[in-house]
Enzyme design. Structure first.
Site, PDB file in Angstrom:
ATOM      1  NE  ARG A   1      -2.614   0.516   3.540  1.00  0.00           N
ATOM      2  CZ  ARG A   1      -1.973   1.247   4.461  1.00  0.00           C
ATOM      3  NH1 ARG A   1      -1.702   2.526   4.236  1.00  0.00           N
ATOM      4  NH2 ARG A   1      -1.615   0.715   5.610  1.00  0.00           N
TER       5      ARG A   1
ATOM      6  CE1 TYR B   1     -15.941   9.134 -17.241  1.00  0.00           C
ATOM      7  CE2 TYR B   1     -14.927   9.559 -15.114  1.00  0.00           C
ATOM      8  CZ  TYR B   1     -15.612   8.722 -15.968  1.00  0.00           C
ATOM      9  OH  TYR B   1     -15.989   7.478 -15.548  1.00  0.00           O
TER      10      TYR B   1
ATOM     11  CG  ASP C   1      -8.402  13.316 -17.283  1.00  0.00           C
ATOM     12  OD1 ASP C   1      -7.732  12.688 -18.126  1.00  0.00           O
ATOM     13  OD2 ASP C   1      -9.396  12.834 -16.707  1.00  0.00           O
TER      14      ASP C   1
ATOM     15  CE  LYS D   1     -11.312   5.391 -19.466  1.00  0.00           C
ATOM     16  NZ  LYS D   1     -12.366   4.496 -19.045  1.00  0.00           N
TER      17      LYS D   1
END
Ligand code: PLP
Length: 384
Positions: free
Chosen positions: A44, A98, A170, A195
């Site tokens: 983590r 988005y 972004d 993507k």
């Protein structure tokens, strides 16, 4: 600096190679032994060998000081904003973002006392009126969904600099192959690596890249929220990055062919592709981008039936998301923008006849033939 393709293969790889392995193995372990003097390694904390190699490779490809991988694009966006914004702060952004990001602005951030203004994308210099004493962040996307608009990115950077805002962009639709926003002046660059970076529709991941001080701060948030990328997903993303340049060049070239072929079809009213001269932002895209990406949207002619079009397609798969090797096709009114009222969609230029295509790596002629056939069918259905 070596070429992008060379850096995609060699930057970030461990030297010497671990046990001589040409491909970095998956360290499928949550924790690592250590001595009193060694720093702790734990999955983590984003410091496994898989994470570290990816971070260095992505910093090189995005042309930033440091990069961090996250469990998804939304984990990259949320951990960045939760790091940059405190209770009482305010952010400004264009309204064409988005949907998941807008929902974060509308639902989660207000619960933490963080306010925002979304503004018409056209002229960022006119945003000064929306600024408050507490505005600290400007947030944008380098190509918008689904009309593939290209905002005036240099003007956004100047505006952010003039008003002392941290600028966050972004860059998912463009990919670092076609645009590197950090050298343009953006402070933080985000990607949904689900993507193009992952590129095979088989992994969810995100990237935060920028100056070390900011990325380290986001990394601290990410260790607390637990949104780290799992080592197996790190491996898939690492493998995909090695072919990113080649894949993007093919996506770019095929999308350009598809845009030209569809622009002339009688069942198409309008094609939206930043590389096509008919696109309102073509000149800006030409000045800023190395190439225009693999996303093409089309507005079907009045009467053309989208359902007939979808039924007739044999290659593009009707599915959300983008950037994978298989072409994907969606109707934004039913997917990304389904949460808006018809009037709100209309105001954004998103009609029921708008189709968004993520152009994959199929042979361009096969893809164009399939799309033409489906358009012919949707047009004849309308004529009957
Ligand atoms: N940013 C953009 C531009 C996107 O299109 C998406 C998802 O479609 C995201 C961020 C969110 O990415 P993820 O699904 O990996 O969380």
């Amino acid at each position: 600096m070596a070429d992008f393709d060379t850096r995609a293969l060699h930057d970030g790889e461990p030297v010497p190679r671990i046990e001589g392995a040409v491909t970095l193995p998956i360290f499928q372990t949550a924790t690592y032994s250590h001595t009193a003097d060694e720093p702790l390694r734990y999955v983590r904390l984003n410091n496994s060998p898989n994470h570290e190699a990816l971070h260095d490779k992505l910093a090189s490809l995005t042309e930033t000081d440091e990069a961090l991988v996250t469990a998804s694009g939304m984990a990259a966006i949320s951990s960045t904003l939760l790091t940059l914004l405190d209770a009482g702060d305010h952010l400004v952004a264009p309204e064409t973002l988005y949907g998941g990001t807008l929902e974060l602005f509308d639902t989660l951030l207000p619960r933490l006392g963080i306010d925002h203004s979304v503004l018409p994308a056209g002229r960022p210099s006119a945003w000064a009126e929306a600024l408050t004493d507490d505005t600290t962040v400007l947030y944008a996307e380098s190509i918008t969904n689904p009309l593939l608009e290209v905002p005036d990115l240099p003007e956004m950077v100047s505006f952010a600099d003039a008003h002392d805002l941290v600028s966050v962009v972004d860059n998912t639709f463009a990919s670092p192959v076609n645009l590197r926003p950090a050298p343009l002046g953006f402070d933080v660059v985000l990607h949904s690596a689900t993507k193009y970076l992952g590129g095979h529709s088989d992994v969810a991941a995100g990237v935060v890249a920028g100056p070390s001080s900011l990325v380290e701060a986001v990394r601290h948030t990410l260790t607390l929220t637990g949104g780290m990328l799992d080592p197996h997903a790190c491996f898939l993303l690492h493998r995909s990055l090695k072919t990113l340049g080649m894949r993007m060049r093919r996506h770019n070239a095929t999308a350009a062919s598809v845009a030209s072929a569809l622009a002339d079809h009688e069942a198409v009213d309008q094609v939206y592709y930043p590389g096509h001269p008919s696109h309102p932002h073509h000149e800006r895209a030409r000045a800023l981008f190395d190439a225009y990406g693999g996303m093409v949207s089309v507005e079907l002619a009045p009467g053309a039936d989208p359902e007939v079009f979808f039924d007739r397609l044999t290659l593009p798969i009707r599915a959300p998301s983008l950037g994978g090797v298989e072409s994907l096709v969606t109707q934004p009114a039913l997917t990304s923008h389904r949460g808006l009222s018809p009037a709100e969609r209309q105001a954004l230029g998103i009609t029921e006849r708008l189709i968004r295509l993520s152009v994959g790596l199929e042979a361009p002629d096969d893809l164009v033939a399939d799309l033409r056939d489906a358009l012919d069918a949707s047009h004849s259905a309308a004529a009957r």
